[in-house]
Design an enzyme around this catalytic site. Structure first.
Site, mmCIF file in Angstrom:
data_model
loop_
_atom_site.group_PDB
_atom_site.id
_atom_site.type_symbol
_atom_site.label_atom_id
_atom_site.label_comp_id
_atom_site.label_asym_id
_atom_site.label_seq_id
_atom_site.Cartn_x
_atom_site.Cartn_y
_atom_site.Cartn_z
ATOM 1 N N HIS A 74 -2.993 7.454 6.719
ATOM 2 C CA HIS A 74 -2.007 8.385 6.147
ATOM 3 C C HIS A 74 -2.684 9.664 5.642
ATOM 4 O O HIS A 74 -2.139 10.749 5.779
ATOM 5 C CB HIS A 74 -1.256 7.737 4.976
ATOM 6 C CG HIS A 74 -0.072 6.925 5.366
ATOM 7 N ND1 HIS A 74 1.030 7.460 5.998
ATOM 8 C CD2 HIS A 74 0.200 5.611 5.191
ATOM 9 C CE1 HIS A 74 1.922 6.508 6.202
ATOM 10 N NE2 HIS A 74 1.442 5.366 5.726
ATOM 11 N N GLY A 131 0.840 -1.198 0.000
ATOM 12 C CA GLY A 131 0.000 0.000 0.000
ATOM 13 C C GLY A 131 0.869 1.239 0.000
ATOM 14 O O GLY A 131 2.015 1.205 0.449
ATOM 15 N N HIS A 189 -4.755 1.391 7.220
ATOM 16 C CA HIS A 189 -3.418 1.970 7.376
ATOM 17 C C HIS A 189 -3.222 3.111 6.371
ATOM 18 O O HIS A 189 -2.756 4.193 6.726
ATOM 19 C CB HIS A 189 -2.381 0.856 7.164
ATOM 20 C CG HIS A 189 -0.959 1.298 7.182
ATOM 21 N ND1 HIS A 189 -0.084 0.915 8.173
ATOM 22 C CD2 HIS A 189 -0.235 2.062 6.324
ATOM 23 C CE1 HIS A 189 1.117 1.447 7.919
ATOM 24 N NE2 HIS A 189 1.042 2.147 6.802
ATOM 25 N N GLU A 190 -3.606 2.869 5.109
ATOM 26 C CA GLU A 190 -3.416 3.888 4.066
ATOM 27 C C GLU A 190 -4.352 5.085 4.270
ATOM 28 O O GLU A 190 -3.944 6.231 4.078
ATOM 29 C CB GLU A 190 -3.591 3.286 2.672
ATOM 30 C CG GLU A 190 -2.589 2.176 2.331
ATOM 31 C CD GLU A 190 -1.137 2.523 2.602
ATOM 32 O OE1 GLU A 190 -0.746 3.708 2.486
ATOM 33 O OE2 GLU A 190 -0.362 1.613 2.941
ATOM 34 N N CYS A 205 5.708 0.132 7.375
ATOM 35 C CA CYS A 205 5.343 1.280 6.546
ATOM 36 C C CYS A 205 6.540 1.664 5.693
ATOM 37 O O CYS A 205 7.669 1.682 6.185
ATOM 38 C CB CYS A 205 4.937 2.447 7.458
ATOM 39 S SG CYS A 205 4.447 3.925 6.576
ATOM 40 N N LEU A 206 6.282 1.961 4.420
ATOM 41 C CA LEU A 206 7.369 2.356 3.524
ATOM 42 C C LEU A 206 8.025 3.659 3.975
ATOM 43 O O LEU A 206 9.179 3.916 3.634
ATOM 44 C CB LEU A 206 6.853 2.478 2.082
ATOM 45 C CG LEU A 206 6.351 1.168 1.463
ATOM 46 C CD1 LEU A 206 5.767 1.418 0.080
ATOM 47 C CD2 LEU A 206 7.453 0.126 1.405
ATOM 48 N N GLN A 225 2.821 10.071 1.269
ATOM 49 C CA GLN A 225 4.120 9.410 1.410
ATOM 50 C C GLN A 225 5.084 9.792 0.284
ATOM 51 O O GLN A 225 6.282 9.567 0.402
ATOM 52 C CB GLN A 225 3.954 7.892 1.448
ATOM 53 C CG GLN A 225 3.290 7.403 2.722
ATOM 54 C CD GLN A 225 3.154 5.904 2.706
ATOM 55 O OE1 GLN A 225 2.183 5.368 2.194
ATOM 56 N NE2 GLN A 225 4.156 5.233 3.251
#
Length: 172
Positions: free
Chosen positions: A140, A45, A136-137, A94-95, A50
């Site tokens: 963000h 994701g 989660h996304e 997380c990225l 991000q």
């Protein structure tokens, strides 16, 4: 085109994103870039903030099996309209917080509405990993990171590690 991913702490990761007013070809290209960036990372994701874009756009694909058919989803203005009382615990990463993982408890099932890349209204019920990922996304887009669910000491420890990583990358 692959885009650089912001690393925590970055003030843009804590901002609430603006709704996408209207779909444009630029936004479709952005969605394609985000999918390419997510797959290359590799991740399941990615949210627009991000990569420094403060708009309500996320991409995800939680198919992890090698022989599984990819299922890339592009969601403009996603919104959780209902969630189960039953919860799941997943070890999230997380990225924007590389190599850091922690268990987070979230609703097991969520129903999400969004606009797809063609401007169509969509709704779907997600379960398990897909439910965790979409929550989660969407977090963000609201300026919330998975570490915000952790106890302060653990959150501070991860933040310090990320500050160190950013310093090391800046020197390299």
């Amino acid at each position: 085109m692959k885009r650089p991913i912001l690393i925590h702490p970055d003030p843009r990761l804590k901002k609430v994103c603006a709704p996408v007013p209207d779909l444009s070809d630029d936004l479709r290209v952005l969605a394609d870039d985000m999918l390419e960036t997510m797959y290359a990372a590799p991740g399941i994701g990615l949210a627009a903030p991000q990569i420094g874009i403060l708009q309500r756009l996320i991409v995800l694909d939680c198919v992890k099996e090698e022989d599984g058919e990819p299922r890339p989803l592009v969601m403009f203005n996603p919104e959780i309209i209902s969630s189960s009382d039953e919860t799941n615990v997943y070890e999230e990463g997380c990225l924007s917080i590389p190599d850091q993982y922690a268990e987070v408890t979230r609703p097991k099932v969520v129903e999400v509405e969004w606009m797809d890349r063609d401007g169509n209204a969509r709704a779907e019920t997600f379960d398990g990993l897909w439910a965790t990922c979409v929550q989660h996304e969407i977090d963000h887009l609201n300026g919330k990171l998975f570490i915000d669910y952790l106890k302060p000491l653990k959150r501070q420890m991860i933040t310090r590690k990320m500050q160190k990583l950013k310093r090391e990358r800046a020197r390299a």
